[in-house]
Design an enzyme around this catalytic site. Structure first.
Site, short mmCIF file in Angstrom:
data_model
loop_
_atom_site.label_atom_id
_atom_site.label_comp_id
_atom_site.label_asym_id
_atom_site.label_seq_id
_atom_site.Cartn_x
_atom_site.Cartn_y
_atom_site.Cartn_z
N PHE A 120 -22.78 17.83 -48.74
CA PHE A 120 -24.13 17.66 -48.20
C PHE A 120 -24.28 16.21 -47.75
O PHE A 120 -23.43 15.37 -48.09
CB PHE A 120 -25.16 18.00 -49.28
CG PHE A 120 -25.98 19.23 -49.01
CD1 PHE A 120 -25.36 20.44 -48.73
CD2 PHE A 120 -27.38 19.20 -49.05
CE1 PHE A 120 -26.12 21.58 -48.50
CE2 PHE A 120 -28.13 20.33 -48.82
CZ PHE A 120 -27.51 21.52 -48.54
N LEU A 254 -36.39 26.52 -41.40
CA LEU A 254 -35.32 25.62 -41.83
C LEU A 254 -33.94 26.19 -41.55
O LEU A 254 -33.68 27.38 -41.73
CB LEU A 254 -35.46 25.40 -43.35
CG LEU A 254 -34.34 24.61 -44.04
CD1 LEU A 254 -34.35 23.16 -43.58
CD2 LEU A 254 -34.52 24.68 -45.55
N THR A 256 -30.27 25.12 -42.97
CA THR A 256 -29.78 24.26 -44.05
C THR A 256 -28.81 23.17 -43.58
O THR A 256 -28.01 23.37 -42.66
CB THR A 256 -29.09 25.09 -45.15
OG1 THR A 256 -28.54 24.18 -46.12
CG2 THR A 256 -27.96 25.94 -44.62
N GLU A 257 -28.89 22.04 -44.28
CA GLU A 257 -27.93 20.97 -44.10
C GLU A 257 -26.51 21.46 -44.44
O GLU A 257 -25.52 20.90 -43.99
CB GLU A 257 -28.32 19.84 -45.06
CG GLU A 257 -27.58 18.56 -44.92
CD GLU A 257 -28.29 17.46 -45.72
OE1 GLU A 257 -29.51 17.25 -45.50
OE2 GLU A 257 -27.65 16.85 -46.57
N ARG A 288 -30.82 12.31 -44.45
CA ARG A 288 -31.71 13.04 -43.53
C ARG A 288 -32.58 12.13 -42.68
O ARG A 288 -32.81 12.42 -41.50
CB ARG A 288 -32.61 13.99 -44.34
CG ARG A 288 -31.82 15.16 -44.87
CD ARG A 288 -32.69 16.10 -45.67
NE ARG A 288 -31.88 17.24 -46.10
CZ ARG A 288 -32.30 18.16 -46.96
NH1 ARG A 288 -33.51 18.08 -47.47
NH2 ARG A 288 -31.52 19.16 -47.28
N HIS A 355 -40.65 18.51 -43.85
CA HIS A 355 -39.93 19.33 -44.83
C HIS A 355 -40.31 19.07 -46.28
O HIS A 355 -40.39 19.99 -47.08
CB HIS A 355 -38.43 19.06 -44.65
CG HIS A 355 -37.54 19.89 -45.50
ND1 HIS A 355 -37.57 21.27 -45.50
CD2 HIS A 355 -36.57 19.56 -46.39
CE1 HIS A 355 -36.65 21.74 -46.34
NE2 HIS A 355 -36.04 20.73 -46.90
N GLU A 391 -42.07 19.08 -56.80
CA GLU A 391 -42.45 18.34 -55.59
C GLU A 391 -43.80 17.63 -55.71
O GLU A 391 -43.99 16.56 -55.13
CB GLU A 391 -42.45 19.28 -54.36
CG GLU A 391 -42.58 18.52 -53.03
CD GLU A 391 -42.30 19.39 -51.81
OE1 GLU A 391 -41.72 20.49 -51.97
OE2 GLU A 391 -42.65 18.97 -50.70
N ARG A 402 -35.33 11.74 -49.77
CA ARG A 402 -34.63 12.63 -50.71
C ARG A 402 -33.30 13.07 -50.12
O ARG A 402 -33.20 13.36 -48.93
CB ARG A 402 -35.48 13.86 -50.99
CG ARG A 402 -34.78 14.90 -51.83
CD ARG A 402 -35.71 16.00 -52.26
NE ARG A 402 -36.09 16.94 -51.21
CZ ARG A 402 -35.28 17.88 -50.70
NH1 ARG A 402 -34.04 18.00 -51.11
NH2 ARG A 402 -35.74 18.69 -49.77
N SER A 407 -33.67 18.42 -54.55
CA SER A 407 -34.98 18.95 -54.95
C SER A 407 -34.82 20.04 -55.99
O SER A 407 -35.56 20.09 -56.97
CB SER A 407 -35.76 19.46 -53.75
OG SER A 407 -35.05 20.49 -53.11
#
Lengths: 591, 238
Positions: A120, A254, A256-257, A288, A355, A391, A402, A407
């Site tokens: 990631f 979304l 995903t990364e 990000r 996000h 959160e 982040r 998360s």
């Protein structure tokens, strides 16, 4: 004013990952615990998390070390994440993740039978010296769904008392400001009840719906932040909003990364892999904030795609059908549904999209809410009876930005930590603060205001206007004069929302009433964001200003604290004292 | 375009009725959920559930022109020929077979009860190791097509067997989850799980009608899972 009172040792508000991890801990302890959720728990926004949960479980790399994860997280936070909290999260993380496996979470697997981990953004080995790490534990690209359902199942097994489709509208405090519980509405019947508890745990999630374009669920309206601010409590680093690089253009959903972790990359309208220019080492797996800004610069420089040149592309087809269908099946579905694009054949149109809320209610590692004696300044004090996790909380492990996959780790580690701490405190004997009738009456005031409204503007129109103010004045790039205009527009909106009209006053499953109450929470979060963003005169992490383009460690290597009563921004020290490792000193942040 | 929506408010209505709305889509192929939001702007009293708006939370299951589905991932063009063009109305009703609380909101209590009956949580009596319980990729692959269920209830509320016996027949969603744990190499409660299903109703009221398969918004196949459980029960009986 007399309403029904239901008494528990502890109540958790919010049925996402953090709330259910906390309630699970307390249900196992035998104390009388209730979980209040405005949706059936598996409809909470944790369900939408895709790529995974980042944690040094040493599966992909047997030599992986939680300290490397800690280094990445501190760097990712642009050095305003609290190092004691980050240390705790990264160190306790493996235990918390293995527990999830033992609970039944269907993680993807390696050939050795261990949990599958993917690369990631912002991940490294050996404190940034050893190249890209693969540290994100995944259940295909449905990790949040798998995690949330697993936690719900375990709560069923352990007998947690659920109040599903109950909406917490306000904190109840005594005259000294100690928290006594919440007012909540049974959405199905419309009945309003006072939930009294020694510990009130906010796990209400984020507030991405303050922006017009967001990856967040429609329910992410900042209810916990709104309740805290109305109660006069401060929020921390609320100007820090993460824009995820890859929201599907137009729809906001979304992507995903993990797509880039699996080898996907971004291209501009000319087909150029532009991240090589902005982050020569990490490229598409820079953190990000860096990737989102790079994309916006491509678009602003005229290299965006589409008739309006307003997006770029995420290229995945080179990964092949088999990898896409086994590792990223949910993304294939979403792209076909929301972009009419099959990623096996063509790239997905994407754009940075709101996000995640890095800021929130300041807490320590046990989830205890913190306030300052003088509102925005003065000595730190605990808010008796109030906790926050996930959160809505700002522990702070994410600081100004982040890292992907952190998360979900935050949710389980700090949901668990708060549960453990409250259990211990209850054993020692926690005080139940008693509100007066006047205290309860005060907490009911805004319900009455809506019920007594006879005319005024409509709720959906005001919500749209608020969202467009935030989108246009507080986006990826910010500027002082534009933000000042935004602050003024929000002040006007506050005036008008205070006079808005609820035309349906019926009781059973009245979602118009809930949307009215949510709108007020959106307003609180938006205003705090706006004032804090205007006040932080530097660029750091996700907060990027044209008029203050550099990080200013001399003045702003600190948390911001927004006091809602005086509407003033103060500062709070960042923790630079981890317990078992040396401090990570701030340095220039490059990827 | 015309939208016809089932309306019922127990506080004011003696009986349900269909209410007609006119919505301007500007010719766009919007999702059914977008249409509901437009209707709610006209008439705030119309209630429905929604959350993720991307087909993963399972809130907005409803009956769309006769077929159960999720409003958020059903584009008008897929509802029925002529709906997108405004030649035919979009017709929205609550999921069939469950009590209506209000408008498109049903009482999911019976559905959740059946889910809870299958003990939908991993059971393993051996002490947990210091790391994860190992599982081969092949064993993990057996959970694909099972764990993805979002509990939207589209399947169970399209099942005639569930309509007749919602208290005794577990229904496709609960049975899919039952098999999700039977198929998990980390779960050791197989015998106990099977013995609870071995009666004339819990599982054997499935007549293979396969409505569940045709409506599942996640493309899952509860009938196949039920077939696997049948086989396990048969093998156990031998």
């Amino acid at each position: 004013m007399s309403i029904r009172t239901i008494t528990f040792d502890a109540i958790v508000v919010g049925g996402g990952g953090a709330g259910m991890r906390a309630s699970l801990q307390m249900a196992q302890s035998g104390f009388k615990t209730a979980l209040i959720s405005k949706v059936f728990p598996t409809r909470s926004h944790t369900v939408s998390a895709q790529g995974g949960i980042t944690c040094a479980i040493a599966s992909a790399d047997p030599n992986d070390d939680w300290r490397w994860h800690m280094y990445d997280t501190v760097k990712g936070s642009d050095y305003i994440g609290d190092q004691d909290a980050i240390e705790y999260m990264c160190n306790v993380g493996p235990e918390a993740v293995f527990e999830l496996d033992h609970m039944g979470l269907p993680f993807s697997r390696t050939e050795e039978g261990r949990i599958y981990q993917r690369p990631f953004g912002g991940q490294s080995k050996n404190f940034g010296e050893g190249g890209q790490a693969a540290r994100t534990c995944a259940a295909a690209d449905r990790t949040g769904h798998a995690l949330l359902h697993t936690l719900y199942q375990q709560n069923l097994k352990n007998g947690t008392q659920f109040y599903n489709e109950w909406y917490a509208s306000e904190l109840v405090k005594d005259d000294e400001g100690n928290v006594c519980g919440v007012i909540a509405i049974d959405i199905e019947s419309g009945e309003t009840v006072f939930f009294k508890a020694k510990a009130t745990v906010f796990a209400t999630g984020g507030a991405g719906r303050i922006y017009a374009s967001t990856t967040n669920a429609l329910i992410n309206t900042g209810d916990g932040v709104g309740m805290a601010l109305r109660a006069g409590l401060p929020v921390q680093d609320i100007e820090m909003w993460q824009f995820h690089p890859t929201g599907i253009a137009g729809a906001g959903t979304l992507v995903t990364e993990g797509c880039r972790g699996e080898g996907g990359y971004l291209i501009n309208k000319d087909g150029e892999r532009f991240m090589e220019r902005y982050a020569p080492n990490a490229k598409d797996l820079a953190s990000r904030d860096v990737v989102a800004r790079s994309m916006m610069m491509e678009i602003l420089d005229g290299r965006g795609a589409g008739p309006d040149g307003d997006h770029v592309f995420l290229k995945l087809d080179h990964l092949g059908e088999e990898v896409l269908h086994s590792r990223l099946p949910g993304i294939c579905e979403l792209a076909i549904t929301f972009a009419q694009t099959d990623p096996v054949k063509e790239p997905i149109p994407v754009v940075p999209t709101c996000h995640y809320m890095m800021g929130g209610i300041p807490t320590n590692v046990h989830g205890q809410a913190i306030k300052l004696s003088g509102g925005h300044e003065g000595e730190e004090q605990f808010v008796n009876g109030l906790f926050a996790v996930g959160e809505v909380a700002c522990v702070s492990v994410h600081g100004a930005n982040r890292l992907g996959g952190n998360s979900l780790l935050d949710l389980v580690v700090f949901g668990r930590a708060a549960g453990l701490y409250i259990e211990d405190q209850l054993r020692q004997g926690m005080t139940q603060y008693e509100p007066t009738d006047a205290n309860i009456d005060e907490a009911m005031a805004r319900l009455r205001r809506w019920d007594e409204s006879t005319s005024g503007e409509s709720i959906p129109a005001l919500r749209k206007e608020l969202q467009s103010v935030m989108q246009n004045h507080f986006g990826v790039f910010r500027k002082g004069d534009l933000m000042a205009e935004g602050v003024a527009k929000l002040a006007d909106l506050r005036e008008r929302i205070g006079k808005a009209h609820l035309d349906d006053k019926s009781k059973p499953f009245n979602t118009a009433r809930i949307e009215a109450l949510e709108l007020e929470n959106l307003l609180e979060v938006a205003e705090a964001t706006a004032i804090a963003a205007e006040g932080r005169t530097e660029s750091r992490g996700a907060h990027s200003r044209y008029d203050f383009p550099d990080r200013d460690d001399e003045n702003w290597l600190c948390h911001s604290i927004f006091d809602p009563k005086a509407k003033k921004l103060g500062k709070r020290d960042v923790n630079f004292k981890p317990k078992t490792v040396d401090t990570f000193q701030p340095k220039a942040r490059t990827y | 375009m015309k939208v016809s929506i089932y309306r019922y408010n127990p506080e004011t209505d003696r009986e349900p009725s269909m209410k007609e709305y006119e919505v301007d889509t500007q010719g766009k192929d919007l999702m059914v959920l977008d249409i509901l939001a437009l209707v709610k702007e006209q008439d705030s009293s119309m209630s429905y559930r929604r959350s993720c708006r991307e087909g993963v939370c399972g809130s907005d299951g409803m009956n769309i022109n006769g077929k159960n589905g999720l409003a958020c991932i059903t584009p008008l063009s897929q509802v029925a020929p002529g709906v997108l063009e405004g030649k035919k109305p979009l017709i929205l009703r609550p999921l069939p077979g469950l009590p209506v609380i209000r408008d498109l909101v049903v009482d999911m209590g019976m559905f959740y009860n059946q889910y809870e009956k299958v003990q939908p949580f991993l059971q393993n009596t051996s002490p947990a190791p210091a790391i994860e319980r190992l599982q081969t990729p092949e064993d993990r692959a057996k959970l694909d097509g099972l764990y993805e269920c979002i509990l939207c209830a589209c399947c169970s509320t399209s099942c005639p067997s569930f309509w007749w016996n919602p208290d005794k027949f577990l229904g496709p969603a609960a049975l899919l989850q039952s098999y999700r744990f039977l198929a998990d190499s980390r779960d050791t409660a197989t015998e106990e799980r099977l013995s609870k299903l071995d009666d004339p109703f819990s599982l054997f009221r499935c007549h293979g009608i396969m409505n569940c398969v045709s409506v599942c918004p996640k493309g899952l196949n509860p009938t196949r899972a039920i077939g696997h459980i049948r086989s396990m029960l048969l093998e156990r009986g031998i």
